[in-house]
Design a protein around this motif. Structure first.
Motif, short mmCIF file in Angstrom:
data_model
loop_
_atom_site.label_atom_id
_atom_site.label_comp_id
_atom_site.label_asym_id
_atom_site.label_seq_id
_atom_site.Cartn_x
_atom_site.Cartn_y
_atom_site.Cartn_z
N ALA A 1 0.84 -1.20 0.00
CA ALA A 1 0.00 0.00 0.00
C ALA A 1 0.88 1.26 0.00
O ALA A 1 0.67 2.18 -0.79
CB ALA A 1 -0.93 -0.01 1.22
N TYR A 2 1.88 1.28 0.91
CA TYR A 2 2.78 2.45 0.96
C TYR A 2 3.63 2.53 -0.30
O TYR A 2 3.88 3.61 -0.82
CB TYR A 2 3.66 2.38 2.22
N ALA B 1 1.59 3.92 -3.28
CA ALA B 1 1.36 5.36 -3.13
C ALA B 1 2.63 6.13 -3.49
O ALA B 1 2.58 7.13 -4.23
CB ALA B 1 0.92 5.67 -1.70
N MET C 1 2.95 8.72 -6.72
CA MET C 1 3.19 10.14 -6.46
C MET C 1 4.55 10.59 -7.00
O MET C 1 4.66 11.65 -7.62
CB MET C 1 3.04 10.44 -4.97
N LEU D 1 5.18 15.14 4.52
CA LEU D 1 5.17 13.71 4.19
C LEU D 1 6.19 12.94 5.03
O LEU D 1 5.93 11.80 5.43
CB LEU D 1 5.41 13.48 2.70
N SER E 1 2.77 7.82 11.00
CA SER E 1 1.93 6.72 10.51
C SER E 1 2.55 5.37 10.83
O SER E 1 1.86 4.42 11.21
CB SER E 1 1.74 6.81 9.00
N TYR F 1 -3.81 5.49 6.76
CA TYR F 1 -3.16 6.81 6.64
C TYR F 1 -2.80 7.14 5.20
O TYR F 1 -2.46 8.27 4.89
CB TYR F 1 -1.92 6.87 7.54
N ILE F 2 -2.84 6.15 4.32
CA ILE F 2 -2.70 6.40 2.89
C ILE F 2 -4.08 6.44 2.24
O ILE F 2 -4.40 7.34 1.47
CB ILE F 2 -1.86 5.29 2.21
N PHE G 1 -0.67 15.46 1.35
CA PHE G 1 -1.22 15.14 0.03
C PHE G 1 -1.73 16.43 -0.64
O PHE G 1 -1.60 16.60 -1.85
CB PHE G 1 -2.36 14.12 0.15
N TYR H 1 1.17 18.45 -1.84
CA TYR H 1 1.71 17.74 -3.01
C TYR H 1 0.88 18.08 -4.24
O TYR H 1 1.42 18.40 -5.31
CB TYR H 1 1.69 16.23 -2.75
#
Lengths: 76, 239
Positions: free
Chosen positions: A17-18, A21, A25, B29, B36, B54-55, B208, B211
């Motif tokens: 998941a991390y 992301a 990004m 971040l 996180s 957290y995402i 986010f 960003y």
């Protein structure tokens, strides 16, 4: 440390998941910066090949040879 | 608002904002990832999978936030022929699509261990998938015309029609039976989530957002440069 990476047994779900992301990004940011650089280089070259009006700075002489002239591109 | 429609003024303004938004993104971040992954406890029921939240949740917020912003820009572009509004929607679309993709995939990765399934065709999940397709459809439509103006207009209409999906996503967890839990942060009567989990959520959401601001400003600058290239080539071809 190993305990941290194990994520209580859910490592196979938390880290992808991390990771995804971060991939999306960072990838978007890199693609954006590349696009901006590319467009700016093309614009410099185009402006350099127009001698008559609106010559912003005298330093854009090398862009002329690198990119095709605007006339060539728009004819095609 | 028309003061900001001037591209030269926008270039100056964005040059002033960009270092700050980029710096804020990096700091937020880094701090967000720290709280996180290290600074918050595992959930008493969900264990460490709660860290996916957290995402997942900030990405879901952003997917809606970006879409609503694009729709507002689309309305401004259609009504006032605001030149930067069209470009904003075009610049923001890939970022919004990216956040929606993150939301969908992380949701799947969270659902697999906690719900026992990667995907269900229920109201919340399906409506977010439709949002993802709206982003993709808009991006395809805008680039499908030889005349960029016509592409922009078609795209703006699609964005405005697609707005009906936004309240459907928001209220889907209340209107229909779904595996997805109802809202626990943005709700009447305040958040029902513990501060140790609210803090990482808030920091990541802010990160986010900055960003998004940074990347959209960069993309807008690139779009404006592309416009200049287009006009230069046109005048060159005519003269």
């Amino acid at each position: 440390m190993a305990e941290f990476f194990a994520m209580g047994g859910y490592a196979a779900y938390v880290w992808p998941a991390y990771g995804l992301a971060a991939l999306v990004m960072v990838g978007l940011l890199v693609a954006t910066l590349k696009g901006l650089r590319g467009a700016e280089t093309t614009l410099k070259a185009l402006e350099g090949s127009r001698p008559a009006r609106r010559r912003p700075r005298p330093k854009d002489s090398k862009g002329q040879a690198a990119a095709p002239s605007a006339a060539e591109v728009s004819e095609g | 608002m028309h003061r900001f429609a001037n591209p030269a003024r926008f270039q100056r303004l964005s040059a002033a904002i960009l270092p700050w938004s980029a710096g804020a993104t990096v700091i937020l971040l880094i701090v967000g990832l720290y709280v996180s992954l290290f600074g918050s406890p595992p959930d008493y029921q969900q264990g460490d999978t709660v860290r996916i939240m957290y995402i997942h949740v900030p990405a879901a917020w952003m997917s809606l936030f970006v879409y609503v912003n694009m729709a507002i820009a689309a309305a401004c572009g259609l009504v006032w022929k605001h030149p930067l509004a069209d470009l904003f929607a075009k610049a923001a679309a890939p970022v919004g699509a990216g956040f929606t993709l993150i939301c969908l995939v992380t949701g799947s990765l969270w659902g697999a261990p906690m719900w026992g399934t990667w995907w269900v065709w229920d109201a919340r999940l399906t409506s977010v998938l439709i949002l993802f397709f709206l982003y993709l459809g808009y991006m395809a439509l805008v680039n499908a015309f030889d005349d960029p103006q016509r592409g922009m207009r078609a795209g703006n209409v699609l964005l405005l029609v697609g707005v009906v999906n936004v309240p459907i996503i928001k209220f889907s967890v209340e209107w229909w039976n779904t595996l997805h839990q109802p809202a626990s942060v943005i709700r009447m009567g305040g958040p029902t989530i513990d501060p140790t989990m609210l803090v990482p959520l808030a920091v990541m959401a802010l990160g986010f957002t900055t960003y998004f601001i940074t990347v959209v400003l960069l993309r807008l600058r690139a779009e404006i440069v592309q416009r200049k290239i287009q006009t230069l080539r046109l005048t060159e071809a005519q003269g």
